[in-house]
Design a protein around this motif. Structure first.
Motif, short mmCIF file in Angstrom:
data_model
loop_
_atom_site.label_atom_id
_atom_site.label_comp_id
_atom_site.label_asym_id
_atom_site.label_seq_id
_atom_site.Cartn_x
_atom_site.Cartn_y
_atom_site.Cartn_z
N HIS A 34 73.05 -29.95 -14.36
CA HIS A 34 72.31 -28.96 -14.03
C HIS A 34 73.70 -28.83 -12.16
CE1 HIS A 34 68.18 -29.04 -14.81
NE2 HIS A 34 68.72 -30.53 -14.44
N LEU A 35 73.20 -26.75 -12.44
CA LEU A 35 74.44 -26.59 -11.49
C LEU A 35 74.40 -27.00 -9.45
CD1 LEU A 35 73.91 -22.95 -12.28
CD2 LEU A 35 75.51 -24.28 -12.84
N TYR A 36 75.11 -27.19 -9.07
CA TYR A 36 74.72 -27.28 -7.87
C TYR A 36 75.88 -26.87 -6.89
CZ TYR A 36 79.72 -29.13 -9.44
OH TYR A 36 81.17 -29.78 -9.91
N LEU A 37 75.72 -26.96 -5.91
CA LEU A 37 76.46 -26.37 -4.69
C LEU A 37 76.98 -27.50 -3.69
CD1 LEU A 37 74.55 -24.85 -1.77
CD2 LEU A 37 74.57 -23.68 -4.20
N PHE A 38 78.14 -27.35 -2.33
CA PHE A 38 77.97 -27.80 -1.80
C PHE A 38 78.26 -26.63 -0.17
CE2 PHE A 38 80.76 -31.20 -4.03
CZ PHE A 38 79.59 -32.03 -3.56
N ARG A 39 77.07 -27.40 1.44
CA ARG A 39 77.15 -26.48 1.85
C ARG A 39 77.67 -26.85 3.05
NH1 ARG A 39 71.69 -23.15 1.30
NH2 ARG A 39 72.56 -21.87 0.31
N LEU A 40 78.98 -26.16 3.65
CA LEU A 40 79.32 -26.87 4.72
C LEU A 40 78.90 -26.20 6.16
CD1 LEU A 40 83.24 -26.70 3.26
CD2 LEU A 40 81.34 -28.22 2.79
N ALA A 41 77.53 -25.36 6.27
CA ALA A 41 77.06 -24.98 7.45
C ALA A 41 76.54 -26.05 7.39
CB ALA A 41 76.13 -23.72 7.13
N ARG A 42 76.25 -25.59 8.82
CA ARG A 42 75.55 -27.02 9.64
C ARG A 42 73.90 -26.91 8.95
NH1 ARG A 42 79.16 -29.75 12.13
NH2 ARG A 42 80.55 -28.85 13.59
N ASP A 43 73.62 -25.80 9.27
CA ASP A 43 72.05 -24.72 8.71
C ASP A 43 72.20 -24.80 7.09
OD1 ASP A 43 69.95 -24.03 8.21
OD2 ASP A 43 70.60 -22.32 9.26
N GLN A 44 70.52 -25.83 6.53
CA GLN A 44 71.13 -26.38 5.26
C GLN A 44 70.52 -24.94 4.48
OE1 GLN A 44 68.00 -28.26 3.57
NE2 GLN A 44 66.79 -28.04 5.42
N HIS A 45 70.16 -23.61 5.37
CA HIS A 45 69.61 -22.65 5.15
C HIS A 45 70.94 -21.38 5.42
CE1 HIS A 45 65.64 -23.91 4.24
NE2 HIS A 45 66.04 -24.07 5.46
N ASP A 46 72.17 -21.53 6.11
CA ASP A 46 73.04 -20.59 6.29
C ASP A 46 73.86 -20.46 4.85
OD1 ASP A 46 75.59 -19.59 6.63
OD2 ASP A 46 76.25 -20.63 8.44
N ARG A 47 74.34 -19.39 4.10
CA ARG A 47 74.94 -19.43 2.93
C ARG A 47 76.05 -18.75 2.99
NH1 ARG A 47 70.71 -17.48 -1.59
NH2 ARG A 47 69.04 -18.93 -1.16
N SER A 48 76.68 -19.07 4.17
CA SER A 48 78.12 -18.28 4.47
C SER A 48 79.40 -19.37 4.30
CB SER A 48 77.69 -18.17 6.12
OG SER A 48 77.78 -18.99 6.84
N SER A 49 78.87 -20.57 3.82
CA SER A 49 79.69 -21.54 4.14
C SER A 49 80.20 -22.79 2.38
CB SER A 49 80.25 -22.54 5.15
OG SER A 49 78.43 -23.08 4.82
N ASP A 50 78.99 -21.52 1.16
CA ASP A 50 78.86 -21.94 0.15
C ASP A 50 79.77 -22.74 -0.89
OD1 ASP A 50 76.12 -22.32 0.76
OD2 ASP A 50 75.72 -21.10 -0.93
N TYR A 51 80.32 -23.81 -1.53
CA TYR A 51 80.79 -24.20 -1.99
C TYR A 51 80.20 -24.21 -3.69
CZ TYR A 51 84.72 -23.96 0.65
OH TYR A 51 85.85 -23.54 1.51
N LEU A 52 80.20 -23.35 -4.74
CA LEU A 52 79.86 -23.39 -5.70
C LEU A 52 80.94 -24.17 -7.20
CD1 LEU A 52 78.51 -19.43 -6.28
CD2 LEU A 52 77.49 -21.94 -5.19
#
Length: 125
Positions: A34-52
């Motif tokens: 499956h696809l995945y991403l890492f979200r480096l923001a402390r808030d799990q809903h903050d997409r500004s720091s996504d690494y896909l």
């Protein structure tokens, strides 16, 4: 998951988020299908720091991809971020940096160094 399930994995700073993804897949016995991403923001809903994932090229430009090295992300002990696997079933894991230090001689990385709890059957997610 109802129970506390953790895996401790060691990686090198020269390794990438993609390497971390593969280490997580191996540690949990998943099939990397499956696809995945890492979200480096402390808030799990903050997409500004996504690494896909590197194969997610249909997403907007400007979003980081998982070929970023861990050292380039300046991750430090006690830093927590998110790993989202399978955008449909949404397995969301919290990743914590426990220690940053030099490579141990004659060891291969990434490597699983600890496990607690049993991984639930994916068919029950």
């Amino acid at each position: 998951w109802a129970t506390k399930v953790t895996r401790d994995v060691e990686l090198l700073g020269s390794q990438t988020l993609d390497d971390l993804h593969h280490a997580i897949q191996a540690a949990f016995g998943w099939e990397d299908d499956h696809l995945y991403l890492f979200r480096l923001a402390r808030d799990q809903h903050d997409r500004s720091s996504d690494y896909l994932c590197g194969e997610c090229d249909e997403f907007d430009e400007g979003i980081g991809f998982t070929d970023a090295t861990l050292a380039s992300l300046v991750l430090h002990p006690r830093r927590r971020f998110w790993y989202l696997y399978d955008f449909g079933d949404e397995a969301l894991l919290e990743v914590e940096i426990v220690w940053v230090g030099p490579r141990a001689p004659r060891l291969r990385y990434p490597r699983l160094v600890g496990r607690r709890g049993k991984v639930p059957d994916r068919r029950r997610w």
